[in-house]
Design a protein around this motif. Sequence first.
Motif, PDB file in Angstrom:
ATOM      1  N   SER A  37      21.545  35.684  23.036  1.00 40.88           N
ATOM      2  CA  SER A  37      21.930  36.162  24.247  1.00 40.88           C
ATOM      3  C   SER A  37      23.124  35.157  24.807  1.00 40.88           C
ATOM      4  N   LEU A  38      23.217  33.933  24.111  1.00 44.26           N
ATOM      5  CA  LEU A  38      24.331  33.148  24.584  1.00 44.26           C
ATOM      6  C   LEU A  38      25.635  33.909  24.440  1.00 44.26           C
ATOM      7  N   ILE A  39      25.690  34.621  23.366  1.00 51.31           N
ATOM      8  CA  ILE A  39      27.113  35.216  22.825  1.00 51.31           C
ATOM      9  C   ILE A  39      27.392  36.407  23.748  1.00 51.31           C
ATOM     10  N   VAL A  40      26.411  37.241  24.177  1.00 50.94           N
ATOM     11  CA  VAL A  40      26.478  38.391  24.728  1.00 50.94           C
ATOM     12  C   VAL A  40      27.495  38.603  26.133  1.00 50.94           C
ATOM     13  N   PRO A  41      27.359  37.509  27.172  1.00 48.28           N
ATOM     14  CA  PRO A  41      28.177  37.240  28.002  1.00 48.28           C
ATOM     15  C   PRO A  41      29.769  37.122  27.466  1.00 48.28           C
ATOM     16  N   LEU A  42      29.662  36.118  26.422  1.00 47.47           N
ATOM     17  CA  LEU A  42      31.077  35.846  25.719  1.00 47.47           C
ATOM     18  C   LEU A  42      31.655  37.205  25.258  1.00 47.47           C
ATOM     19  N   ALA A  43      30.814  37.866  24.764  1.00 42.62           N
ATOM     20  CA  ALA A  43      31.492  39.266  24.371  1.00 42.62           C
ATOM     21  C   ALA A  43      32.071  40.077  25.329  1.00 42.62           C
ATOM     22  N   GLY A  44      31.116  40.195  26.459  1.00 38.05           N
ATOM     23  CA  GLY A  44      31.396  40.952  27.769  1.00 38.05           C
ATOM     24  C   GLY A  44      32.539  40.232  28.431  1.00 38.05           C
ATOM     25  N   ASN A  45      33.034  39.232  28.217  1.00 35.13           N
ATOM     26  CA  ASN A  45      34.223  38.699  28.797  1.00 35.13           C
ATOM     27  C   ASN A  45      35.495  38.751  27.797  1.00 35.13           C
ATOM     28  N   GLY A  46      35.274  39.387  26.790  1.00 37.20           N
ATOM     29  CA  GLY A  46      36.087  39.481  25.684  1.00 37.20           C
ATOM     30  C   GLY A  46      36.671  38.348  24.815  1.00 37.20           C
ATOM     31  N   LEU A  47      35.744  37.353  25.016  1.00 36.94           N
ATOM     32  CA  LEU A  47      36.075  36.255  24.163  1.00 36.94           C
ATOM     33  C   LEU A  47      36.068  36.182  22.747  1.00 36.94           C
ATOM     34  N   PHE A  48      35.230  37.240  22.270  1.00 30.49           N
ATOM     35  CA  PHE A  48      34.810  37.364  20.846  1.00 30.49           C
ATOM     36  C   PHE A  48      34.732  39.060  20.711  1.00 30.49           C
ATOM     37  N   LYS A  49      35.085  39.271  19.717  1.00 30.14           N
ATOM     38  CA  LYS A  49      35.083  40.862  19.045  1.00 30.14           C
ATOM     39  C   LYS A  49      33.653  40.881  18.524  1.00 30.14           C
TER      40      LYS A  49
END
Length: 380
Positions: A268-280
């Motif tokens: 769940s920590l990485i989902v917002p980071l993905a949403g913001n475009g930080l990770f593919k």
Amino acid sequence: MTNTGLQQNTAGNKFRWIAVIFMVYLLLVAVGMIGSGFKWASGGAEGARQLFAFATNPVMGLVIGAFATALVQSSSTVTSVIVGLVAGGLPVPTAIPMIMGANIGTTVTNTLVSMGHIGKKKEFRRAFSAATVHDFFNLLAVTIFLPLEVFTGFLSNISANLTGFFVSDTSLSIKGLNFIKPLTKPVVGVFKDLYTTLPDIWGGVALALTGLALIFISIIMLGKLLKVLMVGRAKQILHRAIGHGPMTGITSGTLMTIAVQSSSTSTSLIVPLAGNGLFKLKEIYPFTLGANIGTCITALLAATAVEGSMADHALQIALVHLTFNISATILIYGIPFLRNIPLRTARRFAQLASRHKWVVFAYVIGLFFVLPTVLITLTA
């Protein structure tokens, strides 16, 4: 930060680490209580087999594991309970599909987290694909390994062989971990004596339910404590590790999940980071596989609380969980054709969901709640 503030923060962290140790101890006690209570209530291993005869259908076992995990939002809780049930006599072959089901049920959390981006189309598409790639990987893993287990006993055989390295043939106690049972047995004994005044099987039921309640308390509190202690560091690991190759991603996902004791938290920590475009999506995908592996630590820890004739079975079902997740990662991620199935499915599904928001709600409710209910009804 002032010296006084630093001292208070250090003292607070020391208190939290002591609380973590206590919650781990409480988890071990709870598993012992579930095993003893279930054995008492069912009249031993044979009674346990009869009690769970309805779940000998692999589909039913799978659905029970997925449904229970979706409801309690914690695969760690469900797998710990399953270890306790196996300690009480639940047959390992019956428990294996339940363990697989827990993998499916745990993915509902990060899918729900992705809905926080639903107001922004591009963000939501990225977040939803990052969440559902975990779903589709676990569904593909079960599609491959459940039939393989039913027809060949693949997981049963490997886990049984691994168990032999850790469990003594003479005492059936986990080698090197014999100190666990003496630490937990007195507390389990106190509750067992307390419930002996209850009639017939109700003492065993009360003991098992108390253990179940303590598992919920210990897992929830453990998660909260470790989140405070580790999540800041976990974010640093994320930024350093993701994007540096699949092996680094899998390793970081494993280590972070072990640290926070929750695959739901780490993914769940990485989902917002993905949403913001930080990770593919390709960078996040290996991390979620590592989270699957890391979450196995809780069941392995729970198995150390079991001693006696069922110690080998309790450890075996914990090793089934580990073997399943490692094997699925090696097979699916190792073969390009299979590796791309969750990626492509997640991308296409996220595109559909970003255009038609009702698909999201239909997916979550349908996959995690309606479908299990229908399958339970049809296979009952």
